[in-house]
Design a protein around this motif. Structure first.
Motif, PDB file in Angstrom:
ATOM      1  N   ASP A 104      49.658   2.508 -34.042  1.00  0.00           N
ATOM      2  CA  ASP A 104      49.522   1.875 -35.654  1.00  0.00           C
ATOM      3  C   ASP A 104      48.761   2.833 -36.432  1.00  0.00           C
ATOM      4  O   ASP A 104      47.409   2.861 -36.091  1.00  0.00           O
ATOM      5  CB  ASP A 104      48.951   0.562 -35.662  1.00  0.00           C
ATOM      6  N   ARG A 105      49.291   3.416 -37.124  1.00  0.00           N
ATOM      7  CA  ARG A 105      48.594   4.477 -37.935  1.00  0.00           C
ATOM      8  C   ARG A 105      47.563   3.910 -38.846  1.00  0.00           C
ATOM      9  O   ARG A 105      46.404   4.525 -38.863  1.00  0.00           O
ATOM     10  CB  ARG A 105      49.606   5.294 -38.795  1.00  0.00           C
ATOM     11  N   PRO A 106      47.802   2.776 -39.598  1.00  0.00           N
ATOM     12  CA  PRO A 106      46.498   2.353 -40.440  1.00  0.00           C
ATOM     13  C   PRO A 106      45.289   2.099 -39.651  1.00  0.00           C
ATOM     14  O   PRO A 106      44.105   2.164 -40.060  1.00  0.00           O
ATOM     15  CB  PRO A 106      46.924   1.189 -41.120  1.00  0.00           C
ATOM     16  N   PHE A 138      40.427  -3.246 -46.306  1.00  0.00           N
ATOM     17  CA  PHE A 138      41.717  -3.918 -46.751  1.00  0.00           C
ATOM     18  C   PHE A 138      42.649  -3.054 -47.368  1.00  0.00           C
ATOM     19  O   PHE A 138      43.900  -3.011 -47.480  1.00  0.00           O
ATOM     20  CB  PHE A 138      41.189  -4.942 -47.681  1.00  0.00           C
ATOM     21  N   GLY A 139      42.008  -1.738 -47.888  1.00  0.00           N
ATOM     22  CA  GLY A 139      42.665  -0.969 -48.477  1.00  0.00           C
ATOM     23  C   GLY A 139      43.554   0.043 -47.490  1.00  0.00           C
ATOM     24  O   GLY A 139      44.766   0.250 -47.972  1.00  0.00           O
ATOM     25  N   LYS A 140      43.143   0.356 -46.330  1.00  0.00           N
ATOM     26  CA  LYS A 140      43.887   1.040 -45.334  1.00  0.00           C
ATOM     27  C   LYS A 140      44.813   0.110 -44.679  1.00  0.00           C
ATOM     28  O   LYS A 140      45.742   0.844 -44.119  1.00  0.00           O
ATOM     29  CB  LYS A 140      42.788   1.528 -44.350  1.00  0.00           C
ATOM     30  N   VAL A 185      42.614  -7.556 -51.228  1.00  0.00           N
ATOM     31  CA  VAL A 185      41.094  -7.789 -51.219  1.00  0.00           C
ATOM     32  C   VAL A 185      40.774  -9.390 -51.755  1.00  0.00           C
ATOM     33  O   VAL A 185      41.593  -9.736 -52.566  1.00  0.00           O
ATOM     34  CB  VAL A 185      40.358  -6.834 -52.107  1.00  0.00           C
ATOM     35  N   SER A 186      39.984 -10.023 -50.830  1.00  0.00           N
ATOM     36  CA  SER A 186      39.887 -11.355 -51.207  1.00  0.00           C
ATOM     37  C   SER A 186      38.152 -11.712 -50.994  1.00  0.00           C
ATOM     38  O   SER A 186      37.732 -10.999 -50.065  1.00  0.00           O
ATOM     39  CB  SER A 186      40.421 -12.352 -50.342  1.00  0.00           C
ATOM     40  N   ALA A 202      44.299 -13.267 -43.552  1.00  0.00           N
ATOM     41  CA  ALA A 202      45.042 -12.111 -43.654  1.00  0.00           C
ATOM     42  C   ALA A 202      44.813 -11.020 -42.690  1.00  0.00           C
ATOM     43  O   ALA A 202      45.782 -10.291 -42.205  1.00  0.00           O
ATOM     44  CB  ALA A 202      44.569 -11.223 -45.055  1.00  0.00           C
ATOM     45  N   VAL A 203      43.589 -10.768 -42.060  1.00  0.00           N
ATOM     46  CA  VAL A 203      43.241  -9.912 -40.991  1.00  0.00           C
ATOM     47  C   VAL A 203      44.073 -10.200 -39.862  1.00  0.00           C
ATOM     48  O   VAL A 203      44.981  -9.473 -39.137  1.00  0.00           O
ATOM     49  CB  VAL A 203      41.800  -9.952 -40.870  1.00  0.00           C
TER      50      VAL A 203
END
Length: 217
Positions: free
Chosen positions: A146-148, A191-193, A198-199, A208-209
Motif C-alpha cells: 500500500d503506497r499511501p 488524512f491527506g496522504k 478531514v474531520s 474513516a481510518v
C-alpha cells in the motif's frame, strides 16, 4: 450508566461486575448465555452492552450475533465486544454499519482497569474503542503493498494507530508527550496522504481510518 454484561465464565463475570460497579456503573443484568443476553438486551434496554464473543450454547460467535441483532432492533446500541483472540471478521461485522458506538477488545485488556473502563465509557458515549492488536493486524496486512501507508512517517503511523483505537487529539498528544497542535498537523497530513476527508469529529475520523484499513479484505 446501565450495563448488560454477558460472560460465561463465572469468575470473570463476577470480576467484571465488581469492577464496573466500583467505577459507578449499574449492572442491569449479568448473564452467561446467548438466549439470556438476547432477552436482557430486548427487555432492559441498557446504555451499553459488554459482551463475550463466544457464549453458550454454540460457543462460536453467539454473543456477537446477539449484540448485532440487538443493534438492528435498536440502532446505535453501544456494544463493547470482548474476545480471547484477534478475529478481524468480528471486528469488521461490528463496524459494518458505520455508526460507531462499538468496541472490540482482547480480554487481556480487562486486567487494566482504567483502560477497560475508559473503553466502556467511550463506547457508551457513541465512540469507538478498538484493540491495538486489531489495528496492528490491519496495518500489517495493508502496508506490504500500500503506497499511501508507505508514505507515512514513523510518527504519523504512531498517530494513525492511536487514532484508529479511538483516541482524541488530546489523548494522543498526552501519550506521545507533544502538543495538540502537533497532533492536529499529523492527523491532517495522514488524512491527506490516505485520501480521506478531514474531520474534527473523533468518531467519524476513527471510522474513516478503519474503513480505509479494511479495504484490503
Amino acid at each position: 450508566m446501565r450495563v448488560v454484561l454477558a460472560e460465561d465464565l463465572f469468575l470473570l463475570r463476577d470480576g467484571l461486575v465488581r469492577l464496573l460497579e466500583a467505577y459507578g456503573f449499574e449492572i442491569a443484568a449479568a448473564v452467561e448465555s446467548g438466549p439470556e443476553l438476547a432477552r436482557a438486551l430486548a427487555e432492559l434496554k441498557p446504555d451499553v452492552a459488554v459482551v463475550d464473543v463466544r457464549l453458550p450454547p454454540t460457543h462460536t460467535d453467539e454473543g456477537l450475533q446477539c449484540a448485532l441483532g440487538a443493534r438492528r432492533d435498536r440502532p446505535g446500541l453501544p456494544v463493547l465486544v470482548l474476545s480471547q483472540h484477534v478475529e478481524q471478521l468480528y471486528a469488521r461485522e461490528l463496524l459494518a454499519d458505520g455508526s460507531g458506538a462499538v468496541g472490540y477488545l482482547l480480554k487481556d485488556r480487562v486486567f487494566d482497569a482504567e483502560q477497560f473502563v475508559d473503553a466502556v465509557r467511550r463506547v457508551a458515549a457513541g465512540g469507538t474503542a478498538m484493540d491495538p492488536q486489531v489495528i496492528q493486524q490491519l496495518l500489517s496486512r495493508r502496508s506490504a503493498d500500500d503506497r499511501p501507508l508507505g508514505n507515512l512517517t514513523p510518527r504519523e503511523r504512531e498517530v494513525l494507530e492511536l487514532m484508529a483505537q479511538g483516541r482524541s487529539n488530546a489523548a494522543i498528544a498526552a501519550q506521545l508527550v507533544v502538543t495538540e497542535r502537533a497532533i492536529a498537523k499529523h492527523t491532517s497530513n495522514i488524512f491527506g496522504k490516505l485520501g480521506l476527508e478531514v474531520s474534527d469529529d473523533d468518531n467519524r475520523r476513527v471510522l474513516a481510518v478503519l474503513a480505509y484499513l479494511d479495504r484490503g479484505r
